[in-house]
Design a protein around this motif. Structure first.
Motif, PDB file in Angstrom:
ATOM      1  N   ARG A   1     -51.172  -5.196 -10.916  1.00  0.00           N
ATOM      2  CA  ARG A   1     -51.314  -6.491 -11.595  1.00  0.00           C
ATOM      3  C   ARG A   1     -51.062  -6.376 -13.094  1.00  0.00           C
ATOM      4  O   ARG A   1     -50.532  -7.298 -13.710  1.00  0.00           O
ATOM      5  N   ILE A   2     -51.398  -5.268 -13.686  1.00  0.00           N
ATOM      6  CA  ILE A   2     -51.126  -5.056 -15.111  1.00  0.00           C
ATOM      7  C   ILE A   2     -49.632  -4.781 -15.322  1.00  0.00           C
ATOM      8  O   ILE A   2     -49.031  -5.290 -16.267  1.00  0.00           O
ATOM      9  N   ALA A   3     -49.027  -4.007 -14.440  1.00  0.00           N
ATOM     10  CA  ALA A   3     -47.610  -3.661 -14.566  1.00  0.00           C
ATOM     11  C   ALA A   3     -46.709  -4.877 -14.393  1.00  0.00           C
ATOM     12  O   ALA A   3     -45.604  -4.925 -14.954  1.00  0.00           O
ATOM     13  N   VAL A   4     -47.171  -5.857 -13.641  1.00  0.00           N
ATOM     14  CA  VAL A   4     -46.382  -7.060 -13.407  1.00  0.00           C
ATOM     15  C   VAL A   4     -46.293  -7.926 -14.667  1.00  0.00           C
ATOM     16  O   VAL A   4     -45.305  -8.628 -14.876  1.00  0.00           O
TER      17      VAL A   4
ATOM     18  N   TYR B   1     -42.679 -11.812  -8.644  1.00  0.00           N
ATOM     19  CA  TYR B   1     -43.683 -11.025  -9.357  1.00  0.00           C
ATOM     20  C   TYR B   1     -44.975 -11.820  -9.574  1.00  0.00           C
ATOM     21  O   TYR B   1     -46.052 -11.224  -9.617  1.00  0.00           O
ATOM     22  N   LEU B   2     -44.901 -13.141  -9.654  1.00  0.00           N
ATOM     23  CA  LEU B   2     -46.123 -13.952  -9.679  1.00  0.00           C
ATOM     24  C   LEU B   2     -46.873 -13.813  -8.358  1.00  0.00           C
ATOM     25  O   LEU B   2     -48.102 -13.745  -8.326  1.00  0.00           O
ATOM     26  N   PHE B   3     -46.129 -13.770  -7.267  1.00  0.00           N
ATOM     27  CA  PHE B   3     -46.731 -13.564  -5.956  1.00  0.00           C
ATOM     28  C   PHE B   3     -47.489 -12.237  -5.925  1.00  0.00           C
ATOM     29  O   PHE B   3     -48.634 -12.174  -5.467  1.00  0.00           O
ATOM     30  N   LEU B   4     -46.870 -11.180  -6.436  1.00  0.00           N
ATOM     31  CA  LEU B   4     -47.546  -9.880  -6.479  1.00  0.00           C
ATOM     32  C   LEU B   4     -48.741  -9.891  -7.431  1.00  0.00           C
ATOM     33  O   LEU B   4     -49.745  -9.218  -7.164  1.00  0.00           O
ATOM     34  N   LEU B   5     -48.652 -10.648  -8.505  1.00  0.00           N
ATOM     35  CA  LEU B   5     -49.774 -10.759  -9.429  1.00  0.00           C
ATOM     36  C   LEU B   5     -50.988 -11.343  -8.714  1.00  0.00           C
ATOM     37  O   LEU B   5     -52.104 -10.856  -8.866  1.00  0.00           O
TER      38      LEU B   5
END
Length: 141
Positions: free
Chosen positions: A85-88, A121-125
């Motif tokens: 979540r930080i890397a995204v 990437y929002l989905f992964l966040l």
């Protein structure tokens, strides 16, 4: 047949299929970002390195370093599910800047790439990296 229908319609985000899907999704998405956008920025596979746009007028060295890290380093963190979540967040900073600032007035075929990367990437966040990740292992310690 009833079991198959239950499996297909299951909306439980804790199922094995969800975690396997997150693993495959984050690996393929991040590899695509690295290959399609990251390597060009350091001159791999092209005759000369791609010039990084600087729409926010940041110091040039910082802008270039940030864009290179967002396209090369942080996707590797996402692949392994390490501080996902930080890397995204830096990846989203670059893709959302590309969509809302660089390509806002461009044709849909041009601005759909940063839009789709941003959505993914929002989905992964929001979903996180899933069970098959370093993050999951670290939570158990």
């Amino acid at each position: 047949m009833k079991k198959l229908i239950q499996t297909i319609t299951n909306t439980n985000p804790e199922g094995t299929i969800t975690h396997v899907s997150l693993l495959i999704f984050r690996i393929l998405l991040s590899l695509e970002l690295i290959v399609a956008h990251g390597l060009k920025k350091i001159g791999v596979g092209v005759s000369e390195a791609e010039q990084v746009p600087n729409p926010l007028h940041l110091p040039e060295a910082f802008n270039s370093l940030f864009a290179d890290a967002a396209n090369l380093v942080f996707p590797v963190f996402v692949i392994f599910g390490f501080f996902t979540r930080i890397a995204v967040l830096p990846i989203l900073a670059v893709t959302l800047t590309g969509y809302f600032i660089l390509h806002w007035n461009d044709a849909l075929l041009v601005k759909d790439t940063p839009f789709m990367y941003s959505l993914c990437y929002l989905f992964l966040l929001f979903m996180g990296s899933g069970k098959y990740s370093v993050d999951h292992y670290l939570r158990k310690i």
